[in-house]
Design a protein around this motif. Structure first.
Motif, PDB file in Angstrom:
ATOM      1  N   UNK A   1      16.240  -1.644  10.636  1.00 19.58           N
ATOM      2  CA  UNK A   1      15.926  -2.247   9.347  1.00 19.58           C
ATOM      3  C   UNK A   1      14.434  -2.390   9.113  1.00 19.58           C
ATOM      4  N   UNK A   2      14.054  -2.441   7.845  1.00 21.86           N
ATOM      5  CA  UNK A   2      12.658  -2.542   7.433  1.00 21.86           C
ATOM      6  C   UNK A   2      12.149  -3.986   7.536  1.00 21.86           C
ATOM      7  N   UNK A   3      10.855  -4.087   7.797  1.00 22.61           N
ATOM      8  CA  UNK A   3      10.170  -5.374   7.915  1.00 22.61           C
ATOM      9  C   UNK A   3       8.873  -5.297   7.112  1.00 22.61           C
ATOM     10  N   UNK A   4       8.611  -6.324   6.331  1.00 24.37           N
ATOM     11  CA  UNK A   4       7.354  -6.457   5.610  1.00 24.37           C
ATOM     12  C   UNK A   4       6.830  -7.866   5.876  1.00 24.37           C
ATOM     13  N   UNK A   5       5.586  -7.952   6.348  1.00 24.26           N
ATOM     14  CA  UNK A   5       4.999  -9.237   6.730  1.00 24.26           C
ATOM     15  C   UNK A   5       3.661  -9.445   6.036  1.00 24.26           C
ATOM     16  N   UNK A   6       3.262 -10.703   5.943  1.00 21.53           N
ATOM     17  CA  UNK A   6       1.959 -11.058   5.393  1.00 21.53           C
ATOM     18  C   UNK A   6       1.757 -10.429   4.012  1.00 21.53           C
ATOM     19  N   UNK A   7       2.773 -10.583   3.157  1.00 21.90           N
ATOM     20  CA  UNK A   7       2.670 -10.080   1.803  1.00 21.90           C
ATOM     21  C   UNK A   7       2.594  -8.565   1.708  1.00 21.90           C
ATOM     22  N   UNK A   8       3.102  -7.864   2.716  1.00 21.80           N
ATOM     23  CA  UNK A   8       3.098  -6.405   2.712  1.00 21.80           C
ATOM     24  C   UNK A   8       1.944  -5.779   3.470  1.00 21.80           C
ATOM     25  N   UNK A   9       1.038  -6.591   4.006  1.00 19.57           N
ATOM     26  CA  UNK A   9      -0.076  -6.045   4.791  1.00 19.57           C
ATOM     27  C   UNK A   9       0.417  -5.349   6.055  1.00 19.57           C
ATOM     28  N   UNK A  10       1.543  -5.811   6.583  1.00 17.61           N
ATOM     29  CA  UNK A  10       2.142  -5.228   7.781  1.00 17.61           C
ATOM     30  C   UNK A  10       3.524  -4.708   7.405  1.00 17.61           C
ATOM     31  N   UNK A  11       3.814  -3.485   7.821  1.00 16.40           N
ATOM     32  CA  UNK A  11       5.132  -2.870   7.635  1.00 16.40           C
ATOM     33  C   UNK A  11       5.656  -2.485   9.012  1.00 16.40           C
ATOM     34  N   UNK A  12       6.961  -2.600   9.190  1.00 11.48           N
ATOM     35  CA  UNK A  12       7.547  -2.295  10.492  1.00 11.48           C
ATOM     36  C   UNK A  12       8.990  -1.859  10.331  1.00 11.48           C
ATOM     37  N   UNK A  13       9.546  -1.382  11.427  1.00 15.89           N
ATOM     38  CA  UNK A  13      10.982  -1.106  11.561  1.00 15.89           C
ATOM     39  C   UNK A  13      11.430  -1.770  12.854  1.00 15.89           C
ATOM     40  N   UNK A  14      12.573  -2.425  12.784  1.00 13.86           N
ATOM     41  CA  UNK A  14      13.149  -2.993  13.995  1.00 13.86           C
ATOM     42  C   UNK A  14      13.671  -1.860  14.875  1.00 13.86           C
ATOM     43  N   UNK A  15      13.254  -1.864  16.129  1.00 10.71           N
ATOM     44  CA  UNK A  15      13.721  -0.882  17.100  1.00 10.71           C
ATOM     45  C   UNK A  15      14.840  -1.493  17.937  1.00 10.71           C
ATOM     46  N   UNK A  16      14.606  -2.721  18.396  1.00  4.98           N
ATOM     47  CA  UNK A  16      15.601  -3.417  19.226  1.00  4.98           C
ATOM     48  C   UNK A  16      15.535  -4.903  18.927  1.00  4.98           C
ATOM     49  N   UNK A  17      16.703  -5.505  18.758  1.00  9.81           N
ATOM     50  CA  UNK A  17      16.816  -6.944  18.526  1.00  9.81           C
ATOM     51  C   UNK A  17      17.874  -7.492  19.478  1.00  9.81           C
ATOM     52  N   UNK A  18      17.450  -8.362  20.393  1.00 12.07           N
ATOM     53  CA  UNK A  18      18.360  -9.028  21.329  1.00 12.07           C
ATOM     54  C   UNK A  18      18.166 -10.520  21.116  1.00 12.07           C
ATOM     55  N   UNK A  19      19.092 -11.175  20.398  1.00 15.46           N
ATOM     56  CA  UNK A  19      18.901 -12.578  20.034  1.00 15.46           C
ATOM     57  C   UNK A  19      18.501 -13.465  21.212  1.00 15.46           C
ATOM     58  N   UNK A  20      17.427 -14.217  20.981  1.00 15.05           N
ATOM     59  CA  UNK A  20      16.927 -15.151  21.983  1.00 15.05           C
ATOM     60  C   UNK A  20      16.196 -14.516  23.149  1.00 15.05           C
ATOM     61  N   UNK A  21      16.083 -13.171  23.172  1.00 13.74           N
ATOM     62  CA  UNK A  21      15.474 -12.505  24.319  1.00 13.74           C
ATOM     63  C   UNK A  21      14.374 -11.504  23.979  1.00 13.74           C
ATOM     64  N   UNK A  22      14.581 -10.673  22.941  1.00 10.09           N
ATOM     65  CA  UNK A  22      13.639  -9.577  22.729  1.00 10.09           C
ATOM     66  C   UNK A  22      13.629  -9.115  21.275  1.00 10.09           C
ATOM     67  N   UNK A  23      12.412  -8.789  20.809  1.00  7.27           N
ATOM     68  CA  UNK A  23      12.210  -8.129  19.528  1.00  7.27           C
ATOM     69  C   UNK A  23      11.250  -6.969  19.790  1.00  7.27           C
ATOM     70  N   UNK A  24      11.664  -5.752  19.413  1.00  2.57           N
ATOM     71  CA  UNK A  24      10.802  -4.578  19.523  1.00  2.57           C
ATOM     72  C   UNK A  24      10.733  -3.950  18.137  1.00  2.57           C
ATOM     73  N   UNK A  25       9.504  -3.673  17.688  1.00  5.99           N
ATOM     74  CA  UNK A  25       9.313  -3.101  16.360  1.00  5.99           C
ATOM     75  C   UNK A  25       8.298  -1.960  16.409  1.00  5.99           C
ATOM     76  N   UNK A  26       8.508  -0.962  15.544  1.00 11.27           N
ATOM     77  CA  UNK A  26       7.484   0.035  15.232  1.00 11.27           C
ATOM     78  C   UNK A  26       6.701  -0.570  14.073  1.00 11.27           C
ATOM     79  N   UNK A  27       5.433  -0.867  14.284  1.00  9.44           N
ATOM     80  CA  UNK A  27       4.657  -1.791  13.467  1.00  9.44           C
ATOM     81  C   UNK A  27       3.371  -1.120  13.017  1.00  9.44           C
TER      82      UNK A  27
END
Length: 129
Positions: A43-69
């Motif tokens: 899924x797509x990610x937009x942060x800081x009003x669009x200054x940062x764009x990313x895609x979630x690579x791996x999401x493990x609740x409570x353990x890990x977040x990996x993004x192409x950022x």
């Protein structure tokens, strides 16, 4: 070049994960700057009003977040990989962060920016709850 940082945060890993992956909490942490964070791998990610764009690579609740950022200031098509590893540390969290694949010219700004834009405001938010 790469960045490796470790920081201890006041809240449990589940709360840190929520701040990293829930749009409303991330926006609150950043003082209201717009955030749109998908909760799905790929899924797509937009942060800081669009200054940062990313895609979630791996999401493990409570353990890990990996993004192409990427920063919008970087050349088109340039992405780094950011990895947030979360581990319980008493009542808090030990967050281990790694980032690789960014433009060399961005190293100093990124290395200092994570603490200023993420760790400090995140810990302040966690301490207040």
């Amino acid at each position: 070049m790469s960045i490796h940082q470790e920081t201890r945060l006041s809240g449990p890993p589940s709360r840190v994960y929520d701040i990293l992956t829930k749009s409303d909490l991330f926006a609150k942490m950043t003082g209201g700057r717009a955030a749109d964070i998908s909760t799905e791998p790929g899924g797509a990610v937009s942060l800081f009003g669009g200054d940062i764009r990313a895609r979630n690579v791996e999401l493990v609740p409570g353990k890990r977040v990996v993004q192409a950022w990427r920063s919008q200031a970087w050349p088109e098509g340039v992405y780094s990989i950011v990895r947030f590893e979360l581990a319980a540390d008493g009542a808090g969290t030990l967050l281990t962060f790694d980032q690789a694949g960014y433009p060399d010219s961005a190293h100093d700004m990124l290395a200092g920016g994570w603490s200023k834009m993420y760790w400090s405001p995140m810990d302040a938010m966690l301490s207040a709850t």
